[in-house]
Design an enzyme around this catalytic site. Structure first.
Site, PDB file in Angstrom:
ATOM      1  N   ASP A 234       0.848  -1.196   0.000  1.00 32.42           N
ATOM      2  CA  ASP A 234       0.000   0.000   0.000  1.00 32.42           C
ATOM      3  C   ASP A 234       0.879   1.239   0.000  1.00 32.42           C
ATOM      4  OD1 ASP A 234       0.843  -0.770   2.522  1.00 32.42           O
ATOM      5  OD2 ASP A 234      -1.152  -0.830   3.398  1.00 32.42           O
TER       6      ASP A 234
ATOM      7  N   GLU B 106      -5.668   3.451   3.654  1.00 28.21           N
ATOM      8  CA  GLU B 106      -6.177   4.103   4.868  1.00 28.21           C
ATOM      9  C   GLU B 106      -7.575   4.658   4.676  1.00 28.21           C
ATOM     10  OE1 GLU B 106      -4.827   3.885   7.642  1.00 28.21           O
ATOM     11  OE2 GLU B 106      -2.750   3.338   7.231  1.00 28.21           O
TER      12      GLU B 106
END
Length: 375
Positions: free
Chosen positions: A70, A129
């Site tokens: 990520d 997130e």
């Protein structure tokens, strides 16, 4: 020179430019510039929004190994004393995604320069997130074209020492959901409360009621969390608030508990709507599927670590942490593990400062595992 020193420098470069979900433009450019510096004869690269797919062709491929990193940061003002602090005010790589990216580039470089048998698909995923990029990324034509046979991911763990990893078969991370509740009543002068419907009072009552869900509606042998992290309401001290907003998170260890918790939230909010004569609205925002490690593959990896590496393996317990990697291993075998980085401060903390020695540990471990998996 440390073999992995260049990837420490990459981590520091990336640490300086944290960007939130789907705004990772500088990050994407940096990653692409590095990827395009590698020998290109065995590489295929495709962009998706602010993310990137990179497929490395194996020598005699029969399967595709997936690896995900990520790439987004958090809206946190950095409070470290690092010489390479964030240059973006109000934003920080406070969850270790700068580590995740540099590790992925290290593995990618190793595989490109020293080919393995199988194809490897690297996914640099945006918006982990929030609002969540994994579920959308796996629905793309590119992913379906290069769909991996199994997928690997890692996450830094401040509480474990460098040289240690932690994982387990089955459930590793919880189901998570954001929670936003808006209350609209009737404001007015503080001296005439009987002419108003005070949403500060309604919000306080609702927070107390929400805390009863886990203690009275969830099986004590199961686990759930409801946290209200932010309350806003009102304008000044002598005006009764017409509006209030609660912001929080829900975490459960089972899909069934998540459904039940949300049903109870909706019932309590409806009760507040009636009891305080106000309008209400619930928004669950981003929802992440549990990270449920594939049993056989995870045990195989754990045995590999114990028998063929110097890395210390811990069989950990499940955590209430959320990770949208869960969508990637929902229907494809795979696993995630914690990577020890030995930081005094934890994830999402403004002073998080992971030990960079962990970068080399992870690059070497995963590169060795992929090669072993290809034999």
């Amino acid at each position: 020179m440390n073999t992995y020193e260049s990837f420490v420098h990459i981590r520091r470069d990336l640490h300086k430019i944290p960007e939130i979900g789907y705004q990772e433009f500088k990050t994407q450019t940096y990653l692409l510039n590095y990827i395009h510096s590698l020998p290109s004869d065995r590489l295929e690269v495709e962009k998706w929004r602010t993310g990137i797919f990179v497929k490395v062709k194996g020598t005699h491929p029969t399967k595709i190994i997936g690896y995900r990193a990520d790439i987004d940061g958090l809206p946190i003002s950095e409070e470290t004393t690092l010489s390479f602090q964030s240059m973006h005010d109000g934003y920080m790589h406070a969850c270790g995604h700068d580590f995740h990216m540099s590790i992925a580039l290290g593995i990618l470089t190793t595989i490109v320069n020293d080919p393995i048998k199988e194809d490897v698909l690297f996914m640099f995923q945006p918006a982990e997130e929030g609002p969540g990029g994994a579920e959308q990324m796996i629905q793309t034509e590119t992913f379906q074209k290069w769909k991996p046979d199994y997928i690997i991911g890692l996450h830094i763990a401040p509480e474990y020492p460098v040289g240690t990893i932690a994982t387990k078969e089955g459930l590793l991370f919880a189901n998570t959901s954001e929670l936003f509740i808006d209350l609209v009543g009737k404001g007015g002068h503080a001296a005439f409360p009987h002419n108003t419907n005070d949403m500060v009072v309604a919000a306080c009552s609702l927070v107390s009621q929400l805390q009863s869900i886990v203690s009275r509606n969830v099986n004590p042998l199961d686990s759930a969390v409801i946290t209200i992290g932010k309350i806003t309401g009102g304008t000044v001290q002598n005006i009764i608030a017409e509006r209030a907003r609660l912001e929080g998170t829900i975490r459960t260890l089972s899909v069934e508990s998540m459904k039940k918790v949300k049903q109870r939230i909706e019932a309590l909010v409806e009760g507040v709507s009636i009891g305080y004569a106000c309008q209400t609205k619930i928004n669950y925002g981003s929802m992440y599927h549990q990270v449920n490690n594939h049993g056989e593959m995870t045990r195989e990896f754990m045995n590999f670590v114990e028998e063929q590496t110097d890395v210390n393996l811990i069989e950990c317990s499940e955590a209430m942490t959320g990770e949208d990697f869960g969508y990637m291993i929902k229907d494809i075998p795979g696993f995630m593990f914690w990577l020890g980085v030995d930081s005094e401060f934890g994830l999402h903390h403004a002073k998080l400062s992971p030990n960079e020695d962990a970068i080399g540990v992870a690059i070497e471990l995963i590169s060795q595992y992929m090669r072993w998996k290809s034999e």
